[in-house]
Design a protein around this motif. Sequence first.
Motif, mmCIF file in Angstrom:
data_model
loop_
_atom_site.group_PDB
_atom_site.id
_atom_site.type_symbol
_atom_site.label_atom_id
_atom_site.label_comp_id
_atom_site.label_asym_id
_atom_site.label_seq_id
_atom_site.Cartn_x
_atom_site.Cartn_y
_atom_site.Cartn_z
ATOM 1 N N HIS A 10 26.179 -9.393 -1.477
ATOM 2 C CA HIS A 10 27.196 -8.473 -0.961
ATOM 3 C C HIS A 10 26.968 -6.934 -1.439
ATOM 4 O O HIS A 10 27.865 -6.210 -1.099
ATOM 5 C CB HIS A 10 28.797 -9.090 -0.893
ATOM 6 C CG HIS A 10 29.100 -10.308 -0.037
ATOM 7 N ND1 HIS A 10 29.932 -10.237 0.712
ATOM 8 C CD2 HIS A 10 28.535 -11.422 -0.036
ATOM 9 C CE1 HIS A 10 29.912 -11.065 1.493
ATOM 10 N NE2 HIS A 10 29.313 -11.950 1.043
ATOM 11 N N GLY A 11 26.159 -6.745 -2.274
ATOM 12 C CA GLY A 11 25.891 -5.543 -2.809
ATOM 13 C C GLY A 11 26.956 -5.160 -4.110
ATOM 14 O O GLY A 11 27.379 -5.899 -4.849
ATOM 15 N N GLY A 12 27.199 -3.939 -4.024
ATOM 16 C CA GLY A 12 27.982 -3.511 -5.175
ATOM 17 C C GLY A 12 27.227 -2.763 -5.966
ATOM 18 O O GLY A 12 26.198 -2.681 -5.912
ATOM 19 N N TYR A 71 12.735 -10.117 3.570
ATOM 20 C CA TYR A 71 13.894 -9.397 3.399
ATOM 21 C C TYR A 71 15.133 -10.457 3.644
ATOM 22 O O TYR A 71 15.325 -11.491 4.016
ATOM 23 C CB TYR A 71 14.113 -8.448 4.617
ATOM 24 C CG TYR A 71 12.848 -7.736 4.871
ATOM 25 C CD1 TYR A 71 11.550 -7.501 4.089
ATOM 26 C CD2 TYR A 71 12.590 -7.140 6.244
ATOM 27 C CE1 TYR A 71 10.627 -6.727 4.187
ATOM 28 C CE2 TYR A 71 11.763 -6.484 6.571
ATOM 29 C CZ TYR A 71 10.553 -6.117 5.688
ATOM 30 O OH TYR A 71 9.415 -5.347 6.032
ATOM 31 N N ILE A 72 16.268 -9.978 3.057
ATOM 32 C CA ILE A 72 17.557 -10.223 3.150
ATOM 33 C C ILE A 72 18.036 -9.129 3.979
ATOM 34 O O ILE A 72 18.329 -7.985 3.407
ATOM 35 C CB ILE A 72 18.462 -10.625 2.148
ATOM 36 C CG1 ILE A 72 17.865 -11.795 1.068
ATOM 37 C CG2 ILE A 72 19.834 -11.205 2.706
ATOM 38 C CD1 ILE A 72 18.715 -12.098 0.312
ATOM 39 N N MET A 73 18.593 -9.498 5.340
ATOM 40 C CA MET A 73 19.111 -8.357 6.241
ATOM 41 C C MET A 73 20.668 -8.488 6.169
ATOM 42 O O MET A 73 21.105 -9.483 6.125
ATOM 43 C CB MET A 73 18.780 -8.673 7.651
ATOM 44 C CG MET A 73 17.056 -8.670 7.753
ATOM 45 S SD MET A 73 16.445 -6.896 7.289
ATOM 46 C CE MET A 73 16.863 -6.265 8.921
ATOM 47 N N GLU A 74 21.484 -7.430 6.345
ATOM 48 C CA GLU A 74 22.910 -7.423 6.580
ATOM 49 C C GLU A 74 23.011 -6.175 7.572
ATOM 50 O O GLU A 74 22.806 -5.229 7.390
ATOM 51 C CB GLU A 74 23.460 -6.780 5.185
ATOM 52 C CG GLU A 74 24.998 -6.948 5.075
ATOM 53 C CD GLU A 74 25.562 -5.909 3.998
ATOM 54 O OE1 GLU A 74 26.026 -6.736 3.095
ATOM 55 O OE2 GLU A 74 25.615 -4.720 3.999
ATOM 56 N N VAL A 75 23.605 -6.946 8.636
ATOM 57 C CA VAL A 75 23.891 -6.191 9.715
ATOM 58 C C VAL A 75 25.565 -6.161 10.200
ATOM 59 O O VAL A 75 26.093 -7.292 10.275
ATOM 60 C CB VAL A 75 23.396 -6.597 11.050
ATOM 61 C CG1 VAL A 75 23.372 -6.062 12.436
ATOM 62 C CG2 VAL A 75 21.850 -6.714 10.767
ATOM 63 N N VAL A 97 22.398 -17.055 6.668
ATOM 64 C CA VAL A 97 23.086 -17.431 5.448
ATOM 65 C C VAL A 97 24.606 -17.168 5.362
ATOM 66 O O VAL A 97 25.581 -17.698 5.094
ATOM 67 C CB VAL A 97 22.742 -16.974 4.006
ATOM 68 C CG1 VAL A 97 21.338 -17.720 3.705
ATOM 69 C CG2 VAL A 97 22.692 -15.587 4.281
ATOM 70 N N GLU A 98 24.956 -16.053 6.415
ATOM 71 C CA GLU A 98 26.449 -15.624 6.638
ATOM 72 C C GLU A 98 26.658 -14.864 7.828
ATOM 73 O O GLU A 98 25.835 -14.131 8.247
ATOM 74 C CB GLU A 98 27.094 -14.792 5.497
ATOM 75 C CG GLU A 98 28.154 -14.543 5.237
ATOM 76 C CD GLU A 98 28.813 -13.946 3.830
ATOM 77 O OE1 GLU A 98 28.984 -14.662 2.886
ATOM 78 O OE2 GLU A 98 28.672 -12.603 3.753
ATOM 79 N N GLY A 99 27.851 -15.162 8.618
ATOM 80 C CA GLY A 99 28.081 -14.649 9.988
ATOM 81 C C GLY A 99 27.402 -15.192 11.098
ATOM 82 O O GLY A 99 26.663 -16.380 10.952
ATOM 83 N N GLU A 100 27.395 -14.310 12.049
ATOM 84 C CA GLU A 100 26.588 -14.932 13.185
ATOM 85 C C GLU A 100 25.655 -13.887 13.835
ATOM 86 O O GLU A 100 26.116 -12.590 13.955
ATOM 87 C CB GLU A 100 27.775 -15.210 14.278
ATOM 88 C CG GLU A 100 28.408 -16.274 14.141
ATOM 89 C CD GLU A 100 29.159 -16.926 15.147
ATOM 90 O OE1 GLU A 100 29.531 -16.053 16.323
ATOM 91 O OE2 GLU A 100 29.688 -18.048 15.436
ATOM 92 N N PRO A 135 30.001 -9.081 9.067
ATOM 93 C CA PRO A 135 28.765 -8.714 8.856
ATOM 94 C C PRO A 135 28.049 -10.023 8.910
ATOM 95 O O PRO A 135 28.627 -11.027 8.745
ATOM 96 C CB PRO A 135 28.770 -8.156 7.406
ATOM 97 C CG PRO A 135 30.080 -7.374 7.092
ATOM 98 C CD PRO A 135 30.910 -8.403 7.939
ATOM 99 N N VAL A 136 26.960 -9.986 9.168
ATOM 100 C CA VAL A 136 25.938 -11.176 9.264
ATOM 101 C C VAL A 136 24.844 -10.897 8.172
ATOM 102 O O VAL A 136 24.416 -9.680 8.139
ATOM 103 C CB VAL A 136 25.196 -11.366 10.703
ATOM 104 C CG1 VAL A 136 24.417 -10.282 11.020
ATOM 105 C CG2 VAL A 136 24.291 -12.811 10.664
ATOM 106 N N ARG A 137 24.525 -11.639 7.607
ATOM 107 C CA ARG A 137 23.377 -11.913 6.584
ATOM 108 C C ARG A 137 22.361 -12.863 6.890
ATOM 109 O O ARG A 137 22.925 -14.028 6.865
ATOM 110 C CB ARG A 137 23.990 -11.709 4.989
ATOM 111 C CG ARG A 137 24.954 -10.748 4.796
ATOM 112 C CD ARG A 137 25.696 -10.749 3.397
ATOM 113 N NE ARG A 137 26.453 -9.641 3.223
ATOM 114 C CZ ARG A 137 27.830 -9.336 3.766
ATOM 115 N NH1 ARG A 137 28.184 -10.539 4.148
ATOM 116 N NH2 ARG A 137 28.555 -8.035 3.390
ATOM 117 N N PHE A 138 21.134 -12.657 6.982
ATOM 118 C CA PHE A 138 20.109 -13.443 7.025
ATOM 119 C C PHE A 138 18.789 -13.131 6.355
ATOM 120 O O PHE A 138 18.344 -11.874 6.154
ATOM 121 C CB PHE A 138 19.902 -13.751 8.688
ATOM 122 C CG PHE A 138 19.408 -12.381 9.344
ATOM 123 C CD1 PHE A 138 18.248 -11.886 9.571
ATOM 124 C CD2 PHE A 138 20.549 -11.668 9.761
ATOM 125 C CE1 PHE A 138 17.636 -10.991 10.085
ATOM 126 C CE2 PHE A 138 20.016 -9.936 10.373
ATOM 127 C CZ PHE A 138 18.759 -10.052 10.499
#
Length: 275
Positions: A10-12, A71-75, A97-100, A135-138
């Motif tokens: 999730h960053g930070g 990559y791990i993408m966060e959209v 891995v998270e979201g849709e 957000p979606v992460r994949f």
Amino acid sequence: MQGRSYYAPHGGLPPQTQLLTDRAVFTEAYAVIPKGVMGDIVTSFLPFWDRTRAWILSRPLSGFAETFSQYIMEVAPGGGSERPEPDADAQGVLFVVEGELTVTIDGASHVMAPGGFAYLPPASGWTATNAGAAPVRFHWIRKAYEFVEGIDVPDAFFSRDQDVAPTPMPDTEGRWATTRFVDPDDMRHDMHVTIVTFEPGGVIPFAETHVMEHGLYVLEGKAVYRLNQDWVEVEAGDYMWLRAFCPQACYAGGPGRFRYLLYKDVNRHAKLTYR
């Protein structure tokens, strides 16, 4: 199998009081990128992707990955791309891995939730959007497809971790198993992306030493991994790159399952010239 969980960054930014010592390692044979270094300041933006950032975990580079990028993408909601892949020779695997994530290919839309898997052949003209409220992460694994005369390019397909029964490794009583989304005998595929699962106490009982290059992202749990001559501790959210022929073994001590997303290159002759 019990319920699945998938770690997503999730960053930070760590506080100024945090110690600098961490588990990050970069060697000629392997690298470990721990989850603690996947902060905001190491993300990248990509052309033609809206409301998106990426953690680039590996890329072809002298002394590093040779066959793939990961990559791990966060959209963010409303984001995505109508032109996601700039390389016509690149095939891709997506794993949510998270979201849709909504992926459209050949006129059909597919909504991918956590555990969703997609194989996308080269020049397939796919698109990706986040139509949800979060957000979606994949993961996005990219490899230049190695065309072979007389062998067809694989078709696109979608699957889910939840729908594929893991295949136990022989003589392990199910403590070590692999979720395979592609038939290993299908010569159309020149890469496999699988999920490896160890139950507490499961081990790789010898130092695997082989031609396949690896990218491993820990989805769940923790373990100690033998990489070349070193034992390293890894946990959910960590990433490992293993060069071809890097000796490797594993001990999953628990208390829960240890699972990772695994890339390897397969089913092609070794090139007789470098580059």
